[in-house]
Design a protein around this motif. Structure first.
Motif, PDB file in Angstrom:
ATOM      1  N   ASN A  16      -3.495  73.741 -25.964  1.00 30.53           N
ATOM      2  CA  ASN A  16      -2.330  73.607 -25.066  1.00 30.53           C
ATOM      3  C   ASN A  16      -1.122  73.527 -25.743  1.00 30.53           C
ATOM      4  O   ASN A  16      -1.270  73.173 -27.214  1.00 30.53           O
ATOM      5  CB  ASN A  16      -2.625  72.685 -23.968  1.00 30.53           C
ATOM      6  CG  ASN A  16      -2.598  71.229 -24.871  1.00 30.53           C
ATOM      7  OD1 ASN A  16      -1.886  70.729 -25.790  1.00 30.53           O
ATOM      8  ND2 ASN A  16      -3.649  70.438 -24.451  1.00 30.53           N
ATOM      9  N   PRO A  17       0.357  73.750 -25.311  1.00 30.04           N
ATOM     10  CA  PRO A  17       1.250  73.744 -26.296  1.00 30.04           C
ATOM     11  C   PRO A  17       1.776  72.361 -26.884  1.00 30.04           C
ATOM     12  O   PRO A  17       1.830  72.128 -28.014  1.00 30.04           O
ATOM     13  CB  PRO A  17       2.411  73.931 -25.275  1.00 30.04           C
ATOM     14  CG  PRO A  17       2.024  74.779 -24.171  1.00 30.04           C
ATOM     15  CD  PRO A  17       0.242  73.966 -24.110  1.00 30.04           C
ATOM     16  N   LEU A  18       1.292  71.038 -26.045  1.00 38.52           N
ATOM     17  CA  LEU A  18       1.561  69.885 -26.967  1.00 38.52           C
ATOM     18  C   LEU A  18       0.638  69.785 -28.088  1.00 38.52           C
ATOM     19  O   LEU A  18       1.067  69.330 -29.266  1.00 38.52           O
ATOM     20  CB  LEU A  18       1.484  68.806 -26.034  1.00 38.52           C
ATOM     21  CG  LEU A  18       1.210  67.239 -26.402  1.00 38.52           C
ATOM     22  CD1 LEU A  18       2.902  67.167 -26.896  1.00 38.52           C
ATOM     23  CD2 LEU A  18       0.974  66.369 -25.403  1.00 38.52           C
ATOM     24  N   GLY A  19      -0.597  70.127 -27.797  1.00 37.36           N
ATOM     25  CA  GLY A  19      -1.609  70.120 -28.957  1.00 37.36           C
ATOM     26  C   GLY A  19      -1.142  70.756 -30.166  1.00 37.36           C
ATOM     27  O   GLY A  19      -1.474  70.572 -31.304  1.00 37.36           O
ATOM     28  N   ARG A  20      -0.777  72.108 -29.872  1.00 38.27           N
ATOM     29  CA  ARG A  20      -0.391  72.907 -31.106  1.00 38.27           C
ATOM     30  C   ARG A  20       0.918  72.504 -31.828  1.00 38.27           C
ATOM     31  O   ARG A  20       0.832  72.495 -33.134  1.00 38.27           O
ATOM     32  CB  ARG A  20      -0.153  74.331 -30.671  1.00 38.27           C
ATOM     33  CG  ARG A  20      -1.321  75.089 -30.156  1.00 38.27           C
ATOM     34  CD  ARG A  20      -1.207  76.694 -29.836  1.00 38.27           C
ATOM     35  NE  ARG A  20      -0.312  76.757 -28.614  1.00 38.27           N
ATOM     36  CZ  ARG A  20      -0.759  77.023 -27.453  1.00 38.27           C
ATOM     37  NH1 ARG A  20      -2.003  76.627 -27.068  1.00 38.27           N
ATOM     38  NH2 ARG A  20       0.132  77.273 -26.427  1.00 38.27           N
TER      39      ARG A  20
ATOM     40  N   LYS B  25       1.689  68.173 -37.992  1.00 33.59           N
ATOM     41  CA  LYS B  25       0.442  67.106 -38.594  1.00 33.59           C
ATOM     42  C   LYS B  25       0.893  65.651 -38.007  1.00 33.59           C
ATOM     43  O   LYS B  25       0.931  64.656 -38.749  1.00 33.59           O
ATOM     44  CB  LYS B  25       0.668  67.051 -40.067  1.00 33.59           C
ATOM     45  CG  LYS B  25       0.418  68.469 -40.624  1.00 33.59           C
ATOM     46  CD  LYS B  25       0.654  68.351 -42.119  1.00 33.59           C
ATOM     47  CE  LYS B  25       0.369  69.810 -42.725  1.00 33.59           C
ATOM     48  NZ  LYS B  25       0.643  70.973 -42.011  1.00 33.59           N
ATOM     49  N   LEU B  26       0.957  65.539 -36.615  1.00 32.54           N
ATOM     50  CA  LEU B  26       1.339  64.488 -35.947  1.00 32.54           C
ATOM     51  C   LEU B  26      -0.059  63.664 -35.693  1.00 32.54           C
ATOM     52  O   LEU B  26      -1.129  64.109 -35.602  1.00 32.54           O
ATOM     53  CB  LEU B  26       2.073  64.631 -34.668  1.00 32.54           C
ATOM     54  CG  LEU B  26       3.308  65.079 -34.631  1.00 32.54           C
ATOM     55  CD1 LEU B  26       3.962  65.525 -33.246  1.00 32.54           C
ATOM     56  CD2 LEU B  26       4.172  64.439 -35.450  1.00 32.54           C
ATOM     57  N   ASP B  27       0.079  62.184 -35.653  1.00 33.39           N
ATOM     58  CA  ASP B  27      -1.035  61.491 -35.430  1.00 33.39           C
ATOM     59  C   ASP B  27      -1.720  61.698 -34.009  1.00 33.39           C
ATOM     60  O   ASP B  27      -1.050  62.139 -33.113  1.00 33.39           O
ATOM     61  CB  ASP B  27      -0.587  60.023 -35.320  1.00 33.39           C
ATOM     62  CG  ASP B  27      -1.858  59.160 -35.378  1.00 33.39           C
ATOM     63  OD1 ASP B  27      -2.446  58.732 -34.258  1.00 33.39           O
ATOM     64  OD2 ASP B  27      -1.847  58.275 -36.158  1.00 33.39           O
ATOM     65  N   GLN B  28      -2.863  61.426 -33.820  1.00 33.88           N
ATOM     66  CA  GLN B  28      -3.742  61.722 -32.358  1.00 33.88           C
ATOM     67  C   GLN B  28      -3.164  60.908 -31.536  1.00 33.88           C
ATOM     68  O   GLN B  28      -3.197  61.331 -30.199  1.00 33.88           O
ATOM     69  CB  GLN B  28      -5.166  61.457 -32.669  1.00 33.88           C
ATOM     70  CG  GLN B  28      -5.951  61.543 -31.240  1.00 33.88           C
ATOM     71  CD  GLN B  28      -6.151  63.132 -31.090  1.00 33.88           C
ATOM     72  OE1 GLN B  28      -6.501  63.988 -31.785  1.00 33.88           O
ATOM     73  NE2 GLN B  28      -6.409  63.335 -29.585  1.00 33.88           N
ATOM     74  N   ALA B  29      -2.702  59.803 -31.783  1.00 35.40           N
ATOM     75  CA  ALA B  29      -2.127  59.026 -30.871  1.00 35.40           C
ATOM     76  C   ALA B  29      -0.790  59.208 -29.914  1.00 35.40           C
ATOM     77  O   ALA B  29      -0.737  59.078 -28.918  1.00 35.40           O
ATOM     78  CB  ALA B  29      -1.793  57.463 -31.383  1.00 35.40           C
ATOM     79  N   LEU B  30      -0.229  60.261 -30.895  1.00 33.21           N
ATOM     80  CA  LEU B  30       1.019  60.803 -30.016  1.00 33.21           C
ATOM     81  C   LEU B  30       0.504  61.838 -29.146  1.00 33.21           C
ATOM     82  O   LEU B  30       1.004  61.920 -28.140  1.00 33.21           O
ATOM     83  CB  LEU B  30       1.835  61.667 -31.258  1.00 33.21           C
ATOM     84  CG  LEU B  30       3.134  60.393 -31.635  1.00 33.21           C
ATOM     85  CD1 LEU B  30       2.257  59.393 -32.548  1.00 33.21           C
ATOM     86  CD2 LEU B  30       4.155  61.476 -32.653  1.00 33.21           C
TER      87      LEU B  30
END
Length: 169
Positions: free
Chosen positions: A55-59, A65-70
């Protein structure tokens, strides 16, 4: 005593050897890999095996290279907002069929969800401004992708504030 289990045979009548668990597992892995090859060929994945690429947020999180928490914070916000909208009977443009059908939810729960959404949106706007809040909303709800130009620093600031507001950071 004759066997009561069915026996598989080749067309010539010879008995087939029973499949071992190892062969079954190997066949399942081969099918899974074939399916994965199809998935990886999708244009939005660009060969990335991560579930975030769906999905767009995940991409966006992968690209920066953002943390999984975001990602988790954004996903939690999107999920709650969809539930809140579905209960209100609002159109759900990112879902087939238009509006969702909210299950029986008490008015108190629905109001509590709305208050939480407004609180999270206030935090996102305080940190990333209008651009940050709009970017997070677009990444979550615009399909097939954001309909606005995303300003990464503002979006990242909003996602970080959202994660902090949710206690994920």
């Amino acid at each position: 005593m004759p066997s009561i289990l069915p026996v598989e045979r080749y067309p010539n009548g010879r008995l087939k050897k029973p499949r071992t668990l190892e062969k079954i597992a190997e066949a399942e892995r081969a099918v899974a890999e074939a399916n994965m090859i199809t998935v990886l060929k999708q244009p939005h994945r660009r060969g990335n095996r991560s579930q975030l690429a769906e999905n767009p947020l995940g991409r966006f999180c992968l690209d920066h290279k953002l943390d999984q928490a975001l990602y988790d914070a954004g996903d939690a916000y999107g999920t709650l907002r969809r539930k809140w909208q579905a209960q209100a009977g609002a159109p759900m443009i990112d879902r087939l069929g238009g509006s969702g059908n909210g299950a029986d939810v008490s008015l108190e729960d629905w109001e509590r969800w709305g208050a939480r959404i407004r609180e999270w949106e206030k935090e996102m706007q305080s940190a990333g401004g209008e651009h940050g809040l709009a970017a997070v909303v677009a990444l979550l709800f615009d399909r097939p992708g954001p309909s606005i130009k995303i300003k990464p620093p503002a979006a990242i600031a909003s996602l970080l504030a959202l994660a902090k507001a949710q206690g994920k950071k």
